[in-house]
Design a protein around this motif. Structure first.
Motif, PDB file in Angstrom:
ATOM      1  N   PRO A   1       6.954  43.944   1.269  1.00 34.95           N
ATOM      2  CA  PRO A   1       5.518  43.649   0.545  1.00 34.95           C
ATOM      3  C   PRO A   1       5.421  42.347   0.012  1.00 34.95           C
ATOM      4  CG  PRO A   1       6.845  45.337  -0.857  1.00 34.95           C
ATOM      5  CD  PRO A   1       7.586  45.006   0.603  1.00 34.95           C
ATOM      6  N   GLY A   2       4.369  41.665  -0.227  1.00 36.59           N
ATOM      7  CA  GLY A   2       4.237  40.482  -0.595  1.00 36.59           C
ATOM      8  C   GLY A   2       4.105  39.179   0.543  1.00 36.59           C
ATOM      9  N   LYS A   3       3.780  38.047   0.064  1.00 33.35           N
ATOM     10  CA  LYS A   3       3.366  37.268   1.136  1.00 33.35           C
ATOM     11  C   LYS A   3       4.441  36.007   0.852  1.00 33.35           C
ATOM     12  CE  LYS A   3      -1.420  37.254   2.087  1.00 33.35           C
ATOM     13  NZ  LYS A   3      -2.559  36.364   2.246  1.00 33.35           N
ATOM     14  N   CYS A   4       4.748  35.185   1.852  1.00 34.78           N
ATOM     15  CA  CYS A   4       5.575  34.114   1.845  1.00 34.78           C
ATOM     16  C   CYS A   4       4.928  32.827   1.196  1.00 34.78           C
ATOM     17  CB  CYS A   4       6.195  33.949   3.438  1.00 34.78           C
ATOM     18  SG  CYS A   4       7.110  34.688   3.845  1.00 34.78           S
ATOM     19  N   PRO A   5       5.588  32.290   0.284  1.00 32.12           N
ATOM     20  CA  PRO A   5       4.962  31.062  -0.443  1.00 32.12           C
ATOM     21  C   PRO A   5       4.423  30.016   0.578  1.00 32.12           C
ATOM     22  CG  PRO A   5       7.223  31.364  -1.184  1.00 32.12           C
ATOM     23  CD  PRO A   5       6.647  32.412  -0.110  1.00 32.12           C
ATOM     24  N   VAL A   6       3.607  29.230   0.449  1.00 26.85           N
ATOM     25  CA  VAL A   6       2.824  28.010   1.305  1.00 26.85           C
ATOM     26  C   VAL A   6       3.845  26.931   1.149  1.00 26.85           C
ATOM     27  CG1 VAL A   6       1.032  26.734   1.663  1.00 26.85           C
ATOM     28  CG2 VAL A   6       0.485  28.873   0.937  1.00 26.85           C
ATOM     29  N   VAL A   7       4.107  26.512   2.524  1.00 25.87           N
ATOM     30  CA  VAL A   7       5.035  25.275   2.417  1.00 25.87           C
ATOM     31  C   VAL A   7       4.277  24.038   2.934  1.00 25.87           C
ATOM     32  CG1 VAL A   7       6.982  24.403   3.636  1.00 25.87           C
ATOM     33  CG2 VAL A   7       6.963  26.806   3.228  1.00 25.87           C
ATOM     34  N   TYR A   8       4.249  23.126   1.956  1.00 26.37           N
ATOM     35  CA  TYR A   8       3.468  21.927   1.894  1.00 26.37           C
ATOM     36  C   TYR A   8       4.349  20.689   2.749  1.00 26.37           C
ATOM     37  CZ  TYR A   8       0.116  24.487  -0.814  1.00 26.37           C
ATOM     38  OH  TYR A   8      -0.878  25.235  -1.425  1.00 26.37           O
ATOM     39  N   SER A   9       5.313  20.835   2.790  1.00 24.37           N
ATOM     40  CA  SER A   9       6.368  19.573   3.189  1.00 24.37           C
ATOM     41  C   SER A   9       7.096  19.964   4.675  1.00 24.37           C
ATOM     42  CB  SER A   9       7.306  19.413   2.167  1.00 24.37           C
ATOM     43  OG  SER A   9       8.038  20.438   2.006  1.00 24.37           O
ATOM     44  N   GLN A  10       7.423  19.247   5.364  1.00 26.98           N
ATOM     45  CA  GLN A  10       7.743  19.227   6.560  1.00 26.98           C
ATOM     46  C   GLN A  10       9.183  18.613   6.823  1.00 26.98           C
ATOM     47  OE1 GLN A  10       5.437  17.633   9.981  1.00 26.98           O
ATOM     48  NE2 GLN A  10       6.427  19.185  11.364  1.00 26.98           N
ATOM     49  N   CYS A  11      10.075  19.498   7.370  1.00 24.33           N
ATOM     50  CA  CYS A  11      11.506  19.149   7.618  1.00 24.33           C
ATOM     51  C   CYS A  11      11.742  17.844   8.690  1.00 24.33           C
ATOM     52  CB  CYS A  11      12.362  20.269   8.182  1.00 24.33           C
ATOM     53  SG  CYS A  11      14.084  19.911   8.163  1.00 24.33           S
ATOM     54  N   LEU A  12      12.583  16.812   8.257  1.00 23.24           N
ATOM     55  CA  LEU A  12      12.746  15.650   9.009  1.00 23.24           C
ATOM     56  C   LEU A  12      13.893  15.870  10.120  1.00 23.24           C
ATOM     57  CD1 LEU A  12      12.566  12.859   6.222  1.00 23.24           C
ATOM     58  CD2 LEU A  12      10.842  13.551   7.757  1.00 23.24           C
ATOM     59  N   MET A  13      14.701  17.001  10.077  1.00 22.14           N
ATOM     60  CA  MET A  13      15.609  17.601  10.788  1.00 22.14           C
ATOM     61  C   MET A  13      14.978  18.049  11.948  1.00 22.14           C
ATOM     62  SD  MET A  13      18.789  20.035  10.060  1.00 22.14           S
ATOM     63  CE  MET A  13      18.435  20.187   8.517  1.00 22.14           C
TER      64      MET A  13
END
Length: 131
Positions: free
Chosen positions: A85-97
């Motif tokens: 249950p629950g939702k994943c938090p929103v990710v606003y940044s992007q990995c440079l790798m």
């Protein structure tokens, strides 16, 4: 030119092409996923045992462990696991790798109420947000 005259050229060509065939294999992953990491405080981080799955014997994978990176037995990801249950938090940044390593693939690989969610770099087990 006879076969014996071509032989040195054939050896040279094979010797030149062989590294290219193997070069991409170091970045390839073995089947399964890394087991969930137990979060504990380390007194001393250990020297990494590996840099890629192919440095590990048999089916073992190169995975982050409590105090370093080790060759560990993989967790099977082919069986679908009921979503927690629950939702994943929103990710606003992007990995440079390029191709960041994921620490999980399904919620079932995460301990307790943690969910397997996309993070800035790969998937990780984190606390869900309320739906």
């Amino acid at each position: 030119m006879t076969f014996s005259g071509l032989f040195p050229f054939v050896l040279l060509a094979l010797g030149t092409l062989a590294p290219w065939a193997v070069e991409g294999a170091a970045n390839a992953l073995k089947a399964g996923a890394c087991p969930p990491r137990i979060h504990a405080q380390c007194l001393r981080y250990e020297k990494p045992e590996c840099k890629s799955d192919w440095q590990c014997l048999e089916k073992k994978k190169c995975c982050p462990d409590t105090c370093g990176i080790k060759c560990l037995d993989p967790v099977n990801t082919s069986n679908p696991v009921e979503e927690k249950p629950g939702k994943c938090p929103v990710v606003y940044s992007q990995c440079l790798m390029l191709n960041p390593r994921s620490h999980c693939e399904t919620d079932g690989q995460c301990m307790g109420k943690l969910k397997c969610c996309k993070s800035m770099c790969g998937k990780v087990c984190i606390s869900p947000v309320k739906a």
